[in-house]
Write a protein that holds these residues in place. Structure first.
Motif, PDB file in Angstrom:
ATOM      1  N   ASP A   1     109.220 152.037  29.227  1.00 48.62           N
ATOM      2  CA  ASP A   1     109.096 153.707  28.627  1.00 48.62           C
ATOM      3  C   ASP A   1     110.391 154.218  28.215  1.00 48.62           C
ATOM      4  O   ASP A   1     111.507 154.526  27.449  1.00 48.62           O
ATOM      5  CB  ASP A   1     108.308 154.510  28.737  1.00 48.62           C
ATOM      6  CG  ASP A   1     107.913 155.882  27.689  1.00 48.62           C
ATOM      7  OD1 ASP A   1     107.842 155.207  26.432  1.00 48.62           O
ATOM      8  OD2 ASP A   1     107.900 156.610  27.980  1.00 48.62           O
ATOM      9  N   PRO A   2     111.513 154.666  30.271  1.00 47.83           N
ATOM     10  CA  PRO A   2     112.035 154.928  30.571  1.00 47.83           C
ATOM     11  C   PRO A   2     113.078 154.837  29.424  1.00 47.83           C
ATOM     12  O   PRO A   2     114.306 155.552  29.135  1.00 47.83           O
ATOM     13  CB  PRO A   2     112.281 155.598  31.689  1.00 47.83           C
ATOM     14  CG  PRO A   2     111.050 155.285  32.549  1.00 47.83           C
ATOM     15  CD  PRO A   2     110.627 154.252  31.319  1.00 47.83           C
TER      16      PRO A   2
ATOM     17  N   CYS B   1     114.886 154.289  21.040  1.00 46.22           N
ATOM     18  CA  CYS B   1     113.611 154.685  20.420  1.00 46.22           C
ATOM     19  C   CYS B   1     112.154 155.670  20.660  1.00 46.22           C
ATOM     20  O   CYS B   1     112.049 156.011  21.540  1.00 46.22           O
ATOM     21  CB  CYS B   1     112.721 153.597  20.820  1.00 46.22           C
ATOM     22  SG  CYS B   1     114.045 151.887  20.600  1.00 46.22           S
ATOM     23  N   GLU B   2     111.176 155.667  19.628  1.00 45.84           N
ATOM     24  CA  GLU B   2     109.956 155.854  19.369  1.00 45.84           C
ATOM     25  C   GLU B   2     108.721 155.737  20.216  1.00 45.84           C
ATOM     26  O   GLU B   2     109.203 153.867  19.612  1.00 45.84           O
ATOM     27  CB  GLU B   2     110.010 156.678  18.223  1.00 45.84           C
ATOM     28  CG  GLU B   2     108.587 157.730  17.622  1.00 45.84           C
ATOM     29  CD  GLU B   2     108.738 158.415  16.132  1.00 45.84           C
ATOM     30  OE1 GLU B   2     107.876 158.519  15.951  1.00 45.84           O
ATOM     31  OE2 GLU B   2     109.800 158.685  16.038  1.00 45.84           O
ATOM     32  N   ARG B   3     107.679 155.860  20.783  1.00 46.23           N
ATOM     33  CA  ARG B   3     106.945 155.519  21.245  1.00 46.23           C
ATOM     34  C   ARG B   3     105.517 155.800  20.658  1.00 46.23           C
ATOM     35  O   ARG B   3     105.205 156.363  20.216  1.00 46.23           O
ATOM     36  CB  ARG B   3     106.548 155.805  23.003  1.00 46.23           C
ATOM     37  CG  ARG B   3     105.596 155.394  23.621  1.00 46.23           C
ATOM     38  CD  ARG B   3     105.470 155.287  25.112  1.00 46.23           C
ATOM     39  NE  ARG B   3     103.994 154.989  25.250  1.00 46.23           N
ATOM     40  CZ  ARG B   3     103.699 155.408  26.636  1.00 46.23           C
ATOM     41  NH1 ARG B   3     105.011 155.558  27.252  1.00 46.23           N
ATOM     42  NH2 ARG B   3     102.234 155.030  26.864  1.00 46.23           N
TER      43      ARG B   3
ATOM     44  N   GLN C   1     113.130 154.975  25.221  1.00 38.37           N
ATOM     45  CA  GLN C   1     113.511 156.034  25.030  1.00 38.37           C
ATOM     46  C   GLN C   1     114.835 156.449  24.738  1.00 38.37           C
ATOM     47  O   GLN C   1     115.170 156.791  24.775  1.00 38.37           O
ATOM     48  CB  GLN C   1     112.620 156.959  26.201  1.00 38.37           C
ATOM     49  CG  GLN C   1     110.786 157.013  25.929  1.00 38.37           C
ATOM     50  CD  GLN C   1     110.342 157.696  24.973  1.00 38.37           C
ATOM     51  OE1 GLN C   1     111.323 158.557  24.401  1.00 38.37           O
ATOM     52  NE2 GLN C   1     109.481 157.364  24.884  1.00 38.37           N
TER      53      GLN C   1
ATOM     54  N   LYS D   1     112.838 151.577  16.815  1.00 31.98           N
ATOM     55  CA  LYS D   1     113.941 152.960  16.144  1.00 31.98           C
ATOM     56  C   LYS D   1     114.061 151.872  14.786  1.00 31.98           C
ATOM     57  O   LYS D   1     114.427 150.093  14.997  1.00 31.98           O
ATOM     58  CB  LYS D   1     115.422 152.080  16.831  1.00 31.98           C
ATOM     59  CG  LYS D   1     116.288 153.046  16.806  1.00 31.98           C
ATOM     60  CD  LYS D   1     117.613 152.711  17.851  1.00 31.98           C
ATOM     61  CE  LYS D   1     118.622 153.663  17.753  1.00 31.98           C
ATOM     62  NZ  LYS D   1     119.808 153.079  19.455  1.00 31.98           N
TER      63      LYS D   1
ATOM     64  N   TRP E   1     107.686 150.605  20.595  1.00 32.73           N
ATOM     65  CA  TRP E   1     108.573 151.538  20.759  1.00 32.73           C
ATOM     66  C   TRP E   1     109.574 150.870  19.528  1.00 32.73           C
ATOM     67  O   TRP E   1     109.845 149.641  19.116  1.00 32.73           O
ATOM     68  CB  TRP E   1     110.071 151.539  21.614  1.00 32.73           C
ATOM     69  CG  TRP E   1     108.904 151.539  23.357  1.00 32.73           C
ATOM     70  CD1 TRP E   1     109.391 152.782  23.947  1.00 32.73           C
ATOM     71  CD2 TRP E   1     108.252 150.710  23.683  1.00 32.73           C
ATOM     72  NE1 TRP E   1     108.457 153.227  24.919  1.00 32.73           N
ATOM     73  CE2 TRP E   1     108.239 151.692  25.068  1.00 32.73           C
ATOM     74  CE3 TRP E   1     108.021 149.768  24.107  1.00 32.73           C
ATOM     75  CZ2 TRP E   1     107.203 151.438  26.260  1.00 32.73           C
ATOM     76  CZ3 TRP E   1     107.242 149.346  25.372  1.00 32.73           C
ATOM     77  CH2 TRP E   1     106.630 150.155  26.086  1.00 32.73           C
TER      78      TRP E   1
END
Length: 136
Positions: free
Chosen positions: A22-23, A30-32, A26, A43, A41
């Motif tokens: 996730d880190p 990118c959007e989770r 992000q 983009k 994720w």
């Protein structure tokens, strides 16, 4: 038409992998999206999806064996390679190769390689176009 729509990756421990991915994802902009039994994720139209492995504790993947090699993310600068590398390390990824120039590819290719607990390898790379030759 695009070459790829999405990439699915199986992992041993989905919550642990989410904490590692996730880190980084992000930071790549990118959007989770969480779903039952997976997380993704995206983009634009590109998507990376994590799934729990169907066979528990079957990892980690070993680099160099048949299957996954690595996924390279092109970024806008050497500083961005360094930043993403640091974010990945802080999230628990292991440095495979620290950020550096790779003259074997060309004199502009700057990259780093990291690997998560599942043996999934990412490359962050900056490869700007060659400067056009000056006109005589």
């Amino acid at each position: 038409m695009r070459l790829f729509d999405h990439l699915g990756v199986s992992v041993d421990d989905l919550p642990r992998s989410i904490a590692q991915f996730d880190p980084v994802m992000q930071a790549l902009g990118c959007e989770r999206q969480d779903a039952d039994g997976s997380v993704s994720w995206s983009k634009g139209e590109d998507e990376l999806i994590l799934f729990p492995a169907r066979v528990g504790e079957s990892g980690p993947h070993r680099h160099g064996r048949v299957g996954w090699q690595h996924l390279a993310f092109p970024v806008s600068s050497r500083d961005e390679v360094d930043r993403l590398h640091a974010i990945a390390i802080d999230a628990g990824w292991t440095a495979v190769r620290e950020p550096k120039l790779y003259p074997r590819f060309n004199d502009r290719y700057y990259a780093s390689f990291v690997e998560d607990d599942n043996g999934i390898r990412f490359e962050f790379m900056h490869n700007p176009p060659r400067e056009p030759a000056a006109a005589d």
